[in-house]
Design an enzyme around this catalytic site. Structure first.
Site, PDB file in Angstrom:
ATOM      1  N   LYS A 144      49.018  31.386  31.767  1.00 20.44           N
ATOM      2  CA  LYS A 144      48.756  32.369  32.824  1.00 20.44           C
ATOM      3  C   LYS A 144      47.243  32.428  32.972  1.00 20.44           C
ATOM      4  O   LYS A 144      46.544  32.964  32.115  1.00 20.44           O
ATOM      5  CB  LYS A 144      49.328  33.733  32.432  1.00 20.44           C
ATOM      6  CG  LYS A 144      49.172  34.767  33.519  1.00 20.44           C
ATOM      7  CD  LYS A 144      49.936  36.030  33.161  1.00 20.44           C
ATOM      8  CE  LYS A 144      49.897  37.064  34.267  1.00 20.44           C
ATOM      9  NZ  LYS A 144      48.562  37.400  34.728  1.00 20.44           N
ATOM     10  N   ASP A 173      43.591  33.362  34.199  1.00 18.46           N
ATOM     11  CA  ASP A 173      43.005  34.643  34.575  1.00 18.46           C
ATOM     12  C   ASP A 173      41.910  34.406  35.605  1.00 18.46           C
ATOM     13  O   ASP A 173      40.751  34.187  35.274  1.00 18.46           O
ATOM     14  CB  ASP A 173      42.424  35.292  33.307  1.00 18.46           C
ATOM     15  CG  ASP A 173      42.238  36.779  33.506  1.00 18.46           C
ATOM     16  OD1 ASP A 173      42.678  37.303  34.541  1.00 18.46           O
ATOM     17  OD2 ASP A 173      41.633  37.418  32.619  1.00 18.46           O
ATOM     18  N   TYR A 198      49.899  26.187  40.735  1.00 19.00           N
ATOM     19  CA  TYR A 198      51.025  26.245  39.814  1.00 19.00           C
ATOM     20  C   TYR A 198      52.383  26.533  40.441  1.00 19.00           C
ATOM     21  O   TYR A 198      53.350  26.724  39.708  1.00 19.00           O
ATOM     22  CB  TYR A 198      50.771  27.266  38.706  1.00 19.00           C
ATOM     23  CG  TYR A 198      50.257  28.601  39.212  1.00 19.00           C
ATOM     24  CD1 TYR A 198      51.048  29.422  39.986  1.00 19.00           C
ATOM     25  CD2 TYR A 198      48.973  29.027  38.895  1.00 19.00           C
ATOM     26  CE1 TYR A 198      50.590  30.629  40.447  1.00 19.00           C
ATOM     27  CE2 TYR A 198      48.500  30.242  39.348  1.00 19.00           C
ATOM     28  CZ  TYR A 198      49.308  31.038  40.125  1.00 19.00           C
ATOM     29  OH  TYR A 198      48.845  32.229  40.583  1.00 19.00           O
ATOM     30  N   LYS A 236      52.321  38.439  27.879  1.00 19.25           N
ATOM     31  CA  LYS A 236      50.905  38.800  27.788  1.00 19.25           C
ATOM     32  C   LYS A 236      50.412  38.723  26.348  1.00 19.25           C
ATOM     33  O   LYS A 236      51.066  39.238  25.437  1.00 19.25           O
ATOM     34  CB  LYS A 236      50.697  40.236  28.298  1.00 19.25           C
ATOM     35  CG  LYS A 236      51.118  40.443  29.739  1.00 19.25           C
ATOM     36  CD  LYS A 236      50.059  39.996  30.699  1.00 19.25           C
ATOM     37  CE  LYS A 236      49.029  41.081  30.856  1.00 19.25           C
ATOM     38  NZ  LYS A 236      48.103  40.827  31.957  1.00 19.25           N
ATOM     39  N   CYS A 284      12.026  59.932  24.134  1.00 17.11           N
ATOM     40  CA  CYS A 284      12.237  58.585  24.692  1.00 17.11           C
ATOM     41  C   CYS A 284      11.705  57.514  23.740  1.00 17.11           C
ATOM     42  O   CYS A 284      10.552  57.587  23.313  1.00 17.11           O
ATOM     43  CB  CYS A 284      11.526  58.487  26.045  1.00 17.11           C
ATOM     44  SG  CYS A 284      11.560  56.819  26.724  1.00 17.11           S
ATOM     45  N   CYS A 321       8.490  55.950  25.614  1.00 16.28           N
ATOM     46  CA  CYS A 321       7.250  56.657  25.945  1.00 16.28           C
ATOM     47  C   CYS A 321       7.113  57.994  25.212  1.00 16.28           C
ATOM     48  O   CYS A 321       6.145  58.723  25.434  1.00 16.28           O
ATOM     49  CB  CYS A 321       7.157  56.887  27.441  1.00 16.28           C
ATOM     50  SG  CYS A 321       8.329  58.118  28.032  1.00 16.28           S
ATOM     51  N   CYS A 341      15.185  60.180  30.167  1.00 16.79           N
ATOM     52  CA  CYS A 341      13.737  60.330  30.084  1.00 16.79           C
ATOM     53  C   CYS A 341      13.271  60.552  31.520  1.00 16.79           C
ATOM     54  O   CYS A 341      13.532  59.720  32.386  1.00 16.79           O
ATOM     55  CB  CYS A 341      13.127  59.045  29.528  1.00 16.79           C
ATOM     56  SG  CYS A 341      11.366  58.935  29.814  1.00 16.79           S
ATOM     57  N   CYS A 348       7.172  56.135  32.508  1.00 22.86           N
ATOM     58  CA  CYS A 348       7.703  55.521  31.278  1.00 22.86           C
ATOM     59  C   CYS A 348       7.698  53.985  31.457  1.00 22.86           C
ATOM     60  O   CYS A 348       8.294  53.470  32.416  1.00 22.86           O
ATOM     61  CB  CYS A 348       9.121  56.031  31.054  1.00 22.86           C
ATOM     62  SG  CYS A 348      10.016  55.151  29.771  1.00 22.86           S
TER      63      CYS A 348
HETATM   64  S1  IVH Z   1      53.613  32.419  39.176  1.00 24.06           S
HETATM   65  C1  IVH Z   1      56.154  34.274  42.433  1.00 24.06           C
HETATM   66  N1  IVH Z   1      52.161  31.113  37.426  1.00 24.06           N
HETATM   67  O1  IVH Z   1      49.390  36.069  37.596  1.00 24.06           O
HETATM   68  C2  IVH Z   1      55.403  33.635  41.298  1.00 24.06           C
HETATM   69  N2  IVH Z   1      51.276  33.136  38.331  1.00 24.06           N
HETATM   70  O2  IVH Z   1      50.264  38.804  37.133  1.00 24.06           O
HETATM   71  C3  IVH Z   1      54.234  34.424  40.883  1.00 24.06           C
HETATM   72  N3  IVH Z   1      49.043  33.709  37.520  1.00 24.06           N
HETATM   73  O3  IVH Z   1      49.620  37.005  40.973  1.00 24.06           O
HETATM   74  C4  IVH Z   1      53.156  33.703  40.274  1.00 24.06           C
HETATM   75  N4  IVH Z   1      48.784  31.960  36.201  1.00 24.06           N
HETATM   76  O4  IVH Z   1      47.872  35.240  40.353  1.00 24.06           O
HETATM   77  C5  IVH Z   1      52.242  32.202  38.220  1.00 24.06           C
HETATM   78  N5  IVH Z   1      50.966  29.851  35.896  1.00 24.06           N
HETATM   79  C6  IVH Z   1      51.050  30.910  36.683  1.00 24.06           C
HETATM   80  C7  IVH Z   1      50.007  31.862  36.770  1.00 24.06           C
HETATM   81  C8  IVH Z   1      50.174  32.973  37.612  1.00 24.06           C
HETATM   82  C9  IVH Z   1      48.223  33.067  36.673  1.00 24.06           C
HETATM   83  C10 IVH Z   1      48.712  34.997  38.193  1.00 24.06           C
HETATM   84  C11 IVH Z   1      49.077  35.056  39.658  1.00 24.06           C
HETATM   85  C12 IVH Z   1      49.924  36.292  39.810  1.00 24.06           C
HETATM   86  C13 IVH Z   1      49.574  37.066  38.583  1.00 24.06           C
HETATM   87  C14 IVH Z   1      50.678  38.020  38.187  1.00 24.06           C
END
Ligand code: IVH
Length: 700
Positions: free
Chosen positions: A135, A137, A246, A342, A436, A439, A454, A459
């Site tokens: 996933k 970020d 993806y 997560k 401070c 100063c 301050c 300063c």
């Molecule tokens: S699939 C309908 N695959 O995570 C399918 N999302 O928290 C939905 N994200 O909005 C997304 N890596 O921006 C998918 N390998 C991955 C992902 C991914 C990051 C993000 C995506 C989504 C968010 C949801």
């Protein structure tokens, strides 16, 4: 995409082209494009650069020169066309072909078992194959390819409507401008993905920001999403974004075509995208036939999450079979066939050794904890802001305490809590200073505020911070006058305060280490140019408390000269939109202080613009060309191009640097070339002769 033989051929071709003179332009252009696309793919998709930067740049330059000399060879999917012209004015809203949903979250094995149970119920079978991928970020994006070409890139927005950021998406070299989809019977395809920024690129970018006296960005995600929405595509290009695609969210087939087998499962579809040159996570995918296997993989992957070049905040588990996905459907929030696992926030234990107190631009004193250096998520943390005295009390922190430090998805770390159970009795309380640290003035605290401040305007730390802010990009934008240079000049006694910027003794600077003729002349030029900045930037640059860029614009628009504020009281200030009592009090107080009036006098004497040219603004807003966009091409015979452009602007028109759907009028002189062709093709642009332009502007 490329087999071993292709790779060898393209590499050799690149080396050959670097040394050879172009004979047949059309062939050379095609070969250069192949090599550049190949090098981009190796670099951005595989992270295995094949060419040195200078070699890549040389190929790129050659291609540009040839296309310039032979405009008929230019095609929209040439790598040179990623270099967008001009600025985007704003990003129009566009609807996604399929809404961009979110994901449901799981946090542990139990959650995953639950989800698997529901999946089997919905699918009506126990025989489910899952596909797992990281996933990422970053910032979500959706891209559309039509007739083999990238036609649109959009941000997620509210999931239904996003912003059309095509110009910026084209700057991301991992995303192909074209792909052979028609060969598989595909007419149009919408692909989802994430715009990401390499951790290393992000760190280097933040270092540059710090050098320029700017705040570092909190995390790669903010950097990616912010960059995607920048109005200057050339800046986007410089930031080195990357992308991962993806998921195929929608496609239409060519007449008579049948769905290819590649589009029967998620795994096959991503491997196929990858083979076509897309940055799909093909090598980071795992296929599992049982939920226990999914759970083991999640645990194992979490342990090595920091080995990836990008920030990853979890894994996504998807039902592999598209027919099953369709059967399971989605809620209005998330698909039922996918779930995010997560990762836990990254934590580490360390010892709080001491607390430093730092003074900021407006005098607030921030406690900063110095801890034993500890690696968290690939970054060594040794310094953590404690924000203010209340935080120290609430967390019961002592010098010598063992503390739990966390870096969530964010890069900025914080202390979660102290561990009193580990105390030995030698810990000492943290004593907040009464004076401070820079100063020695007595610190003050206002009733409704948590920070000690301050209030000494002279300063030294505050003075330097204020000068840095004045010169910064969003204020007076004085290039190269970042934190390091301001500090150097200040220490040398050459830059005592903000107006001092305009009376630096350059002879003395020339004697300083690291300042040659060239860098001094660049600095002088940048400072000279800053005198013409509009009033709102000057007001923002003065660093009035609570006055950000937007309020500075509101303030500037309300007066003709900055000194008009000398007669404005709190009540009058509070009548301005978005100016509440707190801001109004701060502004009134600022302009009442003699030292600030003195600063304004000095800036005026130096020739800094302190007026708001209402007349010109009003004339432009009322102008007969208000809001219309113009571009000139070819040789004009009736007037100089610069005069014609000035005329357009004086009447409220806007000049564009290239032909696009945003262009209203193209004014055509003799021997007009590709711009005219492009405008004709678009069909939406009004093409004017010089005579017609004169009639339109009332010159004739
Ligand atoms: S699939 C309908 N695959 O995570 C399918 N999302 O928290 C939905 N994200 O909005 C997304 N890596 O921006 C998918 N390998 C991955 C992902 C991914 C990051 C993000 C995506 C989504 C968010 C949801």
């Amino acid at each position: 995409m490329y087999d071993k033989q292709d790779e060898k051929r393209l590499y050799e071709q690149a080396i050959y082209l670097l040394n050879a003179d172009a004979s047949d332009a059309a062939t050379t252009v095609a070969q250069l494009r192949d090599c550049i696309n190949y090098a981009d793919w190796k670099y951005y998709v595989l992270s295995e650069p094949v060419l040195a930067d200078v070699e890549y740049d040389a190929l790129f330059r050659k291609l540009k020169e040839l296309e310039h000399a032979h405009p008929q060879l230019l095609t929209p999917d040439s790598p040179t066309q990623r270099v967008a012209m001009g600025l985007s004015e704003r990003f129009p809203a566009v609807s996604h072909l399929v809404p961009m949903l979110s994901l449901d979250n799981t946090y542990n094995a139990e959650d995953l078992l639950d989800w698997d149970r529901k999946c089997r119920e919905l699918a009506g079978t126990d025989d489910i194959t899952y596909c797992i991928e990281p996933k990422y970020d970053g910032a979500s994006v959706s891209v559309i390819y039509e007739d083999d070409h990238l036609t649109r890139g959009a941000t997620r927005g509210d999931g239904v409507m996003g912003e059309d950021v095509t110009v910026n998406v084209k700057q991301i070299r991992a995303i192909p401008l074209s792909a052979k989809l028609a060969a598989y019977g595909i007419k149009q395809m919408e692909i989802r993905g994430e715009i990401v920024i390499h951790k290393k690129v992000f760190e280097a970018y933040n270092e540059r920001r710090i050098d320029q006296g700017l705040e570092p960005l909190a995390n790669p995600r903010n950097a990616a999403s912010g960059t995607l929405r920048i109005l200057d595509p050339s800046e986007v290009r410089k930031r080195g974004l990357n992308a991962i695609l993806y998921s195929i969210s929608d496609y239409t087939l060519l007449p008579g075509a049948e769905r290819p087998d590649e589009l029967s499962t998620h795994y096959k579809s991503l491997q196929w995208l990858y083979s076509l040159g897309f940055p799909a996570p093909a090598r980071e995918m795992k296929v599992c036939t049982h939920i226990q296997e999914v759970i083991s993989y999640c645990t194992e992957f979490e342990a090595r999450r920091d080995d990836l070049p990008f920030e990853v905040d979890g894994l996504v588990i998807k039902v592999n079979d598209f027919a099953l996905q369709d059967k399971m459907g989605m809620t209005s929030h998330h698909p039922r066939w996918a779930v995010a696992y997560k990762f836990k926030a990254r934590q580490a234990e360390s010892v709080l050794r001491r607390v430093e107190f730092q003074v900021g631009r407006v005098g607030s004193v921030t406690p900063v904890a110095k801890i034993d250096p500890v690696p968290i998520g690939g970054v060594t943390v040794s310094s953590i802001s404690l924000f203010n005295e209340d935080v120290i009390k609430a967390k019961d922190l002592h010098i010598g305490d063992t503390v739990i430090v966390e870096r969530a998805g964010d890069v900025i770390p914080y202390i979660v809590r102290s561990m009193p159970e580990k105390r030995t009795g030698n810990e000492e309380p943290i004593i907040f200073p009464t004076h401070c640290p820079a100063c020695s003035s007595l610190l003050e605290k206002q009733q409704d505020e948590a920070a000690w401040r301050c209030i000494n305007a002279t300063c030294p730390v505050q003075v330097v911070e204020r000068i840095i802010h004045f010169a910064s990009k969003d204020a007076m934008d004085i290039r190269s006058m970042g934190g390091a240079n301001v500090q150097k000049f200040h220490d040398a006694g050459l830059l005592p305060d903000i107006p001092g910027m305009y009376s630096i003794e350059w002879d003395k600077v020339k004697g300083m280490e690291g300042f040659g003729e060239k860098s001094v002349s660049n600095l002088q030029q940048a400072i000279e140019q800053s005198k013409k900045q509009p009033l709102n930037r000057v007001i923002y640059g003065m660093g009035i408390r609570y006055v950000g860029e937007t309020t500075a614009k509101t303030l500037a628009a309300a007066v003709s000269h900055i000194s008009d504020f000398y007669n404005w009281d709190v009540e009058k200030l509070a009548t301005l939109s978005d100016v509440g009592p707190k801001v109004a009090t701060s502004v009134a107080d600022f302009f009442a202080r003699p030292e600030n009036r003195n600063m304004i006098d000095k800036l005026a004497a130096a020739g800094v613009n302190l007026t708001n040219d209402h007349k010109a603004q009003q004339a432009a807003a009322d102008g007969i060309l208000a809001g219309k966009t113009f571009l000139f091409t070819g040789t004009l015979s009736r007037f100089k191009r610069s005069d014609a452009e000035a005329l357009v602007e004086s009447k409220g028109g806007v000049l564009l640097s290239g032909v696009s759907s945003k262009l209203n009028y193209l004014v055509v002189g003799a021997d007009a070339g590709s711009k005219l062709e492009k405008a004709k093709k678009l069909g939406s642009v009004s093409i004017l002769s010089e005579e017609e332009f004169m009639t339109l502007t009332g010159m004739e």
